[in-house]
Enzyme design. Sequence first.
Site, mmCIF file in Angstrom:
data_model
loop_
_atom_site.group_PDB
_atom_site.id
_atom_site.type_symbol
_atom_site.label_atom_id
_atom_site.label_comp_id
_atom_site.label_asym_id
_atom_site.label_seq_id
_atom_site.Cartn_x
_atom_site.Cartn_y
_atom_site.Cartn_z
ATOM 1 N N ASP A 7 0.864 -1.178 0.000
ATOM 2 C CA ASP A 7 0.000 0.000 0.000
ATOM 3 C C ASP A 7 0.907 1.236 0.000
ATOM 4 O O ASP A 7 2.141 1.123 -0.147
ATOM 5 C CB ASP A 7 -1.021 -0.027 1.155
ATOM 6 C CG ASP A 7 -0.409 0.261 2.522
ATOM 7 O OD1 ASP A 7 0.833 0.391 2.632
ATOM 8 O OD2 ASP A 7 -1.181 0.354 3.505
ATOM 9 N N CYS A 64 3.063 -3.092 4.064
ATOM 10 C CA CYS A 64 2.250 -1.936 4.450
ATOM 11 C C CYS A 64 2.994 -1.218 5.568
ATOM 12 O O CYS A 64 4.197 -1.433 5.750
ATOM 13 C CB CYS A 64 0.823 -2.337 4.823
ATOM 14 S SG CYS A 64 0.638 -3.352 6.300
ATOM 15 N N GLY A 65 2.317 -0.364 6.305
ATOM 16 C CA GLY A 65 3.019 0.395 7.332
ATOM 17 C C GLY A 65 3.586 -0.510 8.424
ATOM 18 O O GLY A 65 4.747 -0.413 8.805
ATOM 19 N N THR A 66 2.739 -1.398 8.931
ATOM 20 C CA THR A 66 3.149 -2.306 10.007
ATOM 21 C C THR A 66 3.320 -3.753 9.557
ATOM 22 O O THR A 66 3.872 -4.563 10.308
ATOM 23 C CB THR A 66 2.070 -2.306 11.107
ATOM 24 O OG1 THR A 66 0.837 -2.741 10.496
ATOM 25 C CG2 THR A 66 1.888 -0.926 11.719
ATOM 26 N N VAL A 68 0.828 -5.579 9.518
ATOM 27 C CA VAL A 68 -0.257 -6.248 10.253
ATOM 28 C C VAL A 68 -1.535 -6.342 9.426
ATOM 29 O O VAL A 68 -2.121 -7.422 9.258
ATOM 30 C CB VAL A 68 -0.520 -5.538 11.599
ATOM 31 C CG1 VAL A 68 -1.750 -6.115 12.275
ATOM 32 C CG2 VAL A 68 0.692 -5.668 12.508
ATOM 33 N N HIS A 97 9.223 -24.405 9.432
ATOM 34 C CA HIS A 97 8.223 -25.119 10.230
ATOM 35 C C HIS A 97 6.784 -24.885 9.761
ATOM 36 O O HIS A 97 5.936 -25.763 9.956
ATOM 37 C CB HIS A 97 8.321 -24.698 11.702
ATOM 38 C CG HIS A 97 9.558 -25.221 12.378
ATOM 39 N ND1 HIS A 97 9.755 -25.112 13.744
ATOM 40 C CD2 HIS A 97 10.664 -25.851 11.888
ATOM 41 C CE1 HIS A 97 10.925 -25.663 14.057
ATOM 42 N NE2 HIS A 97 11.495 -26.104 12.945
ATOM 43 N N ARG A 131 7.474 -33.814 10.615
ATOM 44 C CA ARG A 131 6.422 -33.557 11.618
ATOM 45 C C ARG A 131 5.735 -32.218 11.358
ATOM 46 O O ARG A 131 4.562 -32.033 11.715
ATOM 47 C CB ARG A 131 6.999 -33.592 13.035
ATOM 48 C CG ARG A 131 7.937 -32.458 13.383
ATOM 49 C CD ARG A 131 8.577 -32.664 14.752
ATOM 50 N NE ARG A 131 9.374 -31.536 15.198
ATOM 51 C CZ ARG A 131 10.607 -31.282 14.781
ATOM 52 N NH1 ARG A 131 11.187 -32.049 13.874
ATOM 53 N NH2 ARG A 131 11.276 -30.243 15.252
ATOM 54 N N HIS A 132 6.447 -31.303 10.730
ATOM 55 C CA HIS A 132 5.846 -29.993 10.453
ATOM 56 C C HIS A 132 4.788 -30.093 9.357
ATOM 57 O O HIS A 132 3.836 -29.316 9.337
ATOM 58 C CB HIS A 132 6.932 -28.984 10.088
ATOM 59 C CG HIS A 132 7.981 -28.863 11.146
ATOM 60 N ND1 HIS A 132 7.693 -28.395 12.413
ATOM 61 C CD2 HIS A 132 9.292 -29.208 11.157
ATOM 62 C CE1 HIS A 132 8.793 -28.436 13.154
ATOM 63 N NE2 HIS A 132 9.773 -28.927 12.417
ATOM 64 N N ARG A 135 1.517 -30.821 10.911
ATOM 65 C CA ARG A 135 0.911 -29.647 11.558
ATOM 66 C C ARG A 135 0.380 -28.645 10.531
ATOM 67 O O ARG A 135 -0.690 -28.056 10.732
ATOM 68 C CB ARG A 135 1.930 -28.990 12.494
ATOM 69 C CG ARG A 135 2.255 -29.901 13.674
ATOM 70 C CD ARG A 135 3.510 -29.536 14.399
ATOM 71 N NE ARG A 135 3.810 -30.523 15.445
ATOM 72 C CZ ARG A 135 5.006 -30.706 15.978
ATOM 73 N NH1 ARG A 135 6.029 -29.953 15.588
ATOM 74 N NH2 ARG A 135 5.206 -31.622 16.889
HETATM 75 C C1 RB5 Z 1 -1.988 2.864 6.286
HETATM 76 O O1 RB5 Z 1 -2.014 4.110 6.875
HETATM 77 C C2 RB5 Z 1 -1.711 1.799 7.340
HETATM 78 O O2 RB5 Z 1 -2.831 1.616 8.126
HETATM 79 C C3 RB5 Z 1 -1.304 0.513 6.652
HETATM 80 O O3 RB5 Z 1 -0.165 0.727 5.885
HETATM 81 C C4 RB5 Z 1 -0.974 -0.646 7.551
HETATM 82 O O4 RB5 Z 1 -0.024 -0.313 8.510
HETATM 83 C C5 RB5 Z 1 -2.111 -1.374 8.104
HETATM 84 O O5 RB5 Z 1 -1.963 -2.352 8.845
#
Ligand code: RB5
Length: 148
Positions: A7, A64-66, A68, A97, A131-132, A135
């Site tokens: 992104d 992306c930024g994080t 996450v 794994h 074994r992995h 799983r």
């Molecule tokens: C965008 O501002 C930010 O939310 C996105 O890059 C990301 O970190 C989301 O998890």
Amino acid sequence: MIALGCDHGGFILKEAIRSVIEATGNECKDFGCFSEASVDYPVIAQNVGRAVASGECEKGILICGTGVGMSIAANKIHGVRCVVCSDCFSAKLSRMHNDANVLSLGARVLGPELAKMITELWLTTPFEGERHARRVGMINKLDNGETL
Ligand code: RB5
């Protein structure tokens, strides 16, 4: 073939990650985005995740930024095992794994050199199987809505 997507938060890092993909002998299919203009990361995660799940691409890398949001969204795609990694140990073990098939990176978390090192390790580390594999098979059953 490696699917690559980001992104706006990951756009600057994307070119450095592309260079690692190519330096490790892989081709790269770029699913965008293509500027720092704001985009919605779930759309990119969907497109990269589907390319991997369908077999069009062997693995995928999302930025992306994080890392996450991309990882949460990618893991909603049937067949995707996406890992968000900020360290080399997790990157290596997620391949050995967990047979992770998508890597998610946080451009606002990692410096570019660490992000490149994580990517190189992740791309070049094989799944250990044995074994992995049992799983990972259980994870795939969960993905199919089955009860363990
Ligand atoms: C965008 O501002 C930010 O939310 C996105 O890059 C990301 O970190 C989301 O998890």
